[in-house]
Design a protein around this motif. Sequence first.
Motif, PDB file in Angstrom:
ATOM      1  N   ASN A  63       0.806  -1.216   0.000  1.00  0.00           N
ATOM      2  CA  ASN A  63       0.000   0.000   0.000  1.00  0.00           C
ATOM      3  C   ASN A  63       0.845   1.275   0.000  1.00  0.00           C
ATOM      4  OD1 ASN A  63      -2.520  -1.343   0.073  1.00  0.00           O
ATOM      5  ND2 ASN A  63      -2.213  -1.762   2.255  1.00  0.00           N
ATOM      6  N   PHE A 104      -3.815   2.524  -4.707  1.00  0.00           N
ATOM      7  CA  PHE A 104      -4.750   1.825  -3.827  1.00  0.00           C
ATOM      8  C   PHE A 104      -5.830   1.099  -4.637  1.00  0.00           C
ATOM      9  CE2 PHE A 104      -8.785   1.853  -1.442  1.00  0.00           C
ATOM     10  CZ  PHE A 104      -8.414   1.068  -0.360  1.00  0.00           C
ATOM     11  N   ASN A 162      -4.467  -1.899  -7.179  1.00  0.00           N
ATOM     12  CA  ASN A 162      -3.511  -2.838  -6.591  1.00  0.00           C
ATOM     13  C   ASN A 162      -4.031  -4.272  -6.645  1.00  0.00           C
ATOM     14  OD1 ASN A 162      -1.116  -3.579  -5.305  1.00  0.00           O
ATOM     15  ND2 ASN A 162      -2.064  -3.500  -3.285  1.00  0.00           N
ATOM     16  N   SER A 186       2.593   0.664  -6.890  1.00  0.00           N
ATOM     17  CA  SER A 186       3.371   1.344  -5.851  1.00  0.00           C
ATOM     18  C   SER A 186       4.862   1.046  -5.932  1.00  0.00           C
ATOM     19  CB  SER A 186       2.841   0.976  -4.467  1.00  0.00           C
ATOM     20  OG  SER A 186       2.901  -0.420  -4.264  1.00  0.00           O
TER      21      SER A 186
END
Length: 367
Positions: A28, A171, A174, A342
């Motif tokens: 995250n 977010f 993902n 990320s």
Amino acid sequence: MARSAATTATKEATPPANSSPAPQQDSNDFLWTYTEEPHRTRRLAIIKAHPEVLKLCGPEPMTKYVVAGVVGLQVVLAYLLQSTPFWSLKFWAIAYVFGATANQNLFLAIHEISHNLAFKSPLANRLIAIVANLPIGIPYSASFRPYHLTHHKSLGVDGLDTDLPTALEAFVLNSILGKAFFCTFQIFFYAIRPMTVYRVDLTKIHALNILVQAAFDVVLVRFTSYNALLYLLLSSFLAGSLHPLAGHFIAEHYVYETITPTQRNPDNKVPLPETFSYYGPLNILAYNVGYHNEHHDFPAIPWTRLHSLYEIAKEFYEPLPHHQSWSYAIWRFIWDENVGMSCRVKRKEGGRLVGGGAKWKQSEVEA
């Protein structure tokens, strides 16, 4: 199968990337660093070791001829497809194989020209970028330049580098489906994301870009059909979708390498890898954008001389991790649960804004 591999000075001892662990990180969060971006430091080291590399800097006259040829090709194909149904296999096949390849080439021509590498005159570069923009269908060349130059000056800086995914993107996307969605529609993310981060000032060049593009689109439809314009727009969409050349968008800065717990320590001062090159044959169609470490180190060296830079400073570039395949980079990005949105290096401060009210001399922009 083509594979993405991390290469070091002792290549024989290095396992292929698809058999080595991917970045270990909190899924995250991004890869935060407090170090300076690596390119300025390496540039100074290379200049000290090989001062002759500075002779490679400067415009490439061939660029304008390549742009003219690809623009002409796309106009001819649009004309030939004016009566071909949009939903036909022929229409989509030509758009994917020829149109997307041509428009990705034009995307990268505009990228090259944004560094003033087609002509010595800045105005001439702005104008040839507008010409390169024509088959793309949507005016963007004038807006691209300040955002891209800020990407160079502010690599990884949160809130300045619009090449970085936002926290919301990381977010929401993902997952395998999320990453597949991103790869399929990433052209829209790159078009919309910059405006959500900050907006650059509109200039006369922006206005000219919009006016010329609108006039071109109207004339194309008037003398052919809407299908001709749809062909160009579809080519642009596919060029930024699941296309081999589109792999460069992901391969350039997403981190596929192992990031150790020590490196992830916020107080650690060891630079993280954050730019990755590709030296394969698709560079022929892509203005050698695969030489991406080289490009970030020396943005004033044009596409035809990046290979020479690599050869001169080989001891600097050969040990760096790089990709073997853009197609595999897309495949692994989607399917590997340890690689995702990320997996980008971010820094909270530093960098400079080019555009958006900031005024910089050209020498400062290209430094």
